[in-house]
Design a protein around this motif. Structure first.
Motif, PDB file in Angstrom:
ATOM      1  N   HIS A 128      14.236  46.885  94.578  1.00  0.00           N
ATOM      2  CA  HIS A 128      14.496  48.228  94.700  1.00  0.00           C
ATOM      3  C   HIS A 128      15.342  48.593  95.793  1.00  0.00           C
ATOM      4  N   VAL A 129      15.002  47.907  97.237  1.00  0.00           N
ATOM      5  CA  VAL A 129      15.827  48.162  98.254  1.00  0.00           C
ATOM      6  C   VAL A 129      17.249  47.729  98.221  1.00  0.00           C
ATOM      7  N   LEU A 130      17.182  46.360  97.428  1.00  0.00           N
ATOM      8  CA  LEU A 130      18.486  45.873  97.449  1.00  0.00           C
ATOM      9  C   LEU A 130      19.380  46.637  96.477  1.00  0.00           C
ATOM     10  N   ALA A 131      18.953  47.217  95.296  1.00  0.00           N
ATOM     11  CA  ALA A 131      19.560  48.134  94.568  1.00  0.00           C
ATOM     12  C   ALA A 131      20.087  49.351  95.505  1.00  0.00           C
ATOM     13  N   VAL A 172      27.993  45.942 101.455  1.00  0.00           N
ATOM     14  CA  VAL A 172      27.044  45.191 102.583  1.00  0.00           C
ATOM     15  C   VAL A 172      26.364  43.828 101.942  1.00  0.00           C
ATOM     16  N   GLU A 173      26.204  43.109 102.842  1.00  0.00           N
ATOM     17  CA  GLU A 173      25.537  41.899 102.828  1.00  0.00           C
ATOM     18  C   GLU A 173      24.235  41.946 103.560  1.00  0.00           C
ATOM     19  N   VAL A 174      23.227  41.324 102.928  1.00  0.00           N
ATOM     20  CA  VAL A 174      21.812  41.209 103.166  1.00  0.00           C
ATOM     21  C   VAL A 174      21.372  39.837 103.710  1.00  0.00           C
ATOM     22  N   PHE A 175      20.607  39.700 104.889  1.00  0.00           N
ATOM     23  CA  PHE A 175      20.157  38.410 104.768  1.00  0.00           C
ATOM     24  C   PHE A 175      18.733  38.287 104.238  1.00  0.00           C
ATOM     25  N   ALA A 181      24.632  42.616  98.680  1.00  0.00           N
ATOM     26  CA  ALA A 181      23.440  43.215  98.217  1.00  0.00           C
ATOM     27  C   ALA A 181      23.427  43.366  96.715  1.00  0.00           C
ATOM     28  N   GLU A 182      24.657  43.768  96.164  1.00  0.00           N
ATOM     29  CA  GLU A 182      24.777  43.855  94.819  1.00  0.00           C
ATOM     30  C   GLU A 182      24.673  42.533  93.940  1.00  0.00           C
ATOM     31  N   ASP A 183      24.995  41.299  94.597  1.00  0.00           N
ATOM     32  CA  ASP A 183      24.691  40.219  93.832  1.00  0.00           C
ATOM     33  C   ASP A 183      23.483  39.873  93.937  1.00  0.00           C
ATOM     34  N   ALA A 184      22.562  40.267  94.818  1.00  0.00           N
ATOM     35  CA  ALA A 184      21.380  39.910  95.085  1.00  0.00           C
ATOM     36  C   ALA A 184      20.740  40.618  94.315  1.00  0.00           C
ATOM     37  N   ALA A 185      20.810  41.996  94.075  1.00  0.00           N
ATOM     38  CA  ALA A 185      20.070  42.761  93.172  1.00  0.00           C
ATOM     39  C   ALA A 185      20.443  42.250  91.690  1.00  0.00           C
TER      40      ALA A 185
END
Length: 248
Positions: A222-225, A35-38, A202-206
């Protein structure tokens, strides 16, 4: 002439804990799976989390407690039980996080109030309403009623809860939500609180947060992970959560 009182010493234990709510807006990743996160990258002048990468959100305000308009989705008691809070606060948090998301990104979690109804697509009034809300004028219920909409609370999921530890001059008890990007919607970065925003896996952001390439507070990381372990949005929305105050 009376002598001025000396400034009162800062006492960390006396800092009030304010209510806040934030939402990880997600979509299926375009490349690489997951998933991607904004994420918003905040300006350095903010009083809290300056320069950090964050999810849209902010303080739950008194006007969020005034809403009475019914929404589509779980009733306030359901949210209260998931977060371990009172019903009134839960209802205010759902309204507040939807309001903040609209103010900061232009994404409105709403749907027509009547079956077969069509929401207004006029750009001018909607943008004006967004700016008015951001300036503290009116509330979410008034906006939804004006456009014949109801809050689509079913697009949200309760995810986590974190409280700022004693020490900083500002402390928050923050409820974390997750929301699937509504069909046809696209968030923007038109907010004075951030200098830029982006969709990022999300993985890249974490990974970037862990290495320090992106500055972020522990709850955000934590949420991103957590989100990084999901195969797609559907898995995130179906995943059961057990929320423990202070973080899972």
């Amino acid at each position: 002439m009376t002598r001025a009182e000396p400034p009162r010493a800062f006492v960390p234990e006396e800092v009030p804990v304010r209510e806040a709510a934030t939402v990880a807006l997600i979509r299926d990743a375009r490349v690489g799976g997951g998933v991607e996160v904004f994420l918003q990258h905040r300006v350095s002048t903010m009083q809290f989390a300056a320069g950090m990468s964050v999810f849209p959100g902010g303080g739950v305000e008194p006007r969020d407690y005034l809403g009475t308009r019914a929404w589509s989705g779980p009733e306030p008691g359901w949210w209260a039980r998931r977060f371990g809070i009172g019903v009134e606060r839960a209802a205010a948090a759902v309204r507040g996080v939807a309001r903040e998301l609209f103010e900061e990104t232009g994404v409105l979690l709403a749907e027509p109030a009547t079956a077969g109804g069509a929401a207004s697509r006029e750009g001018g009034p909607r943008l004006a309403a967004r700016r008015a809300l951001d300036a503290g004028e009116g509330d979410l219920d008034g906006l939804l009623e004006q456009y014949g909409l109801v809050l689509a609370a079913h697009l949200l999921r309760p995810w986590d809860r974190w409280t700022t530890p004693v020490g900083p001059p500002r402390r928050y008890d923050t409820l974390f939500f997750v929301a699937a990007l509504p069909e046809g919607a696209e968030p923007d970065a038109v907010t004075s609180e951030a200098h830029s925003a982006e969709w990022i896996r999300a993985e890249d952001a974490a990974h970037a947060g862990t290495l320090g390439h992106l500055g972020m507070l522990r709850p955000t990381l934590h949420v991103l992970a957590d989100l990084a372990t999901a195969a797609d949005v559907a898995e995130v929305l179906e995943r059961p959560r057990s929320i423990v105050p202070g973080g899972n």
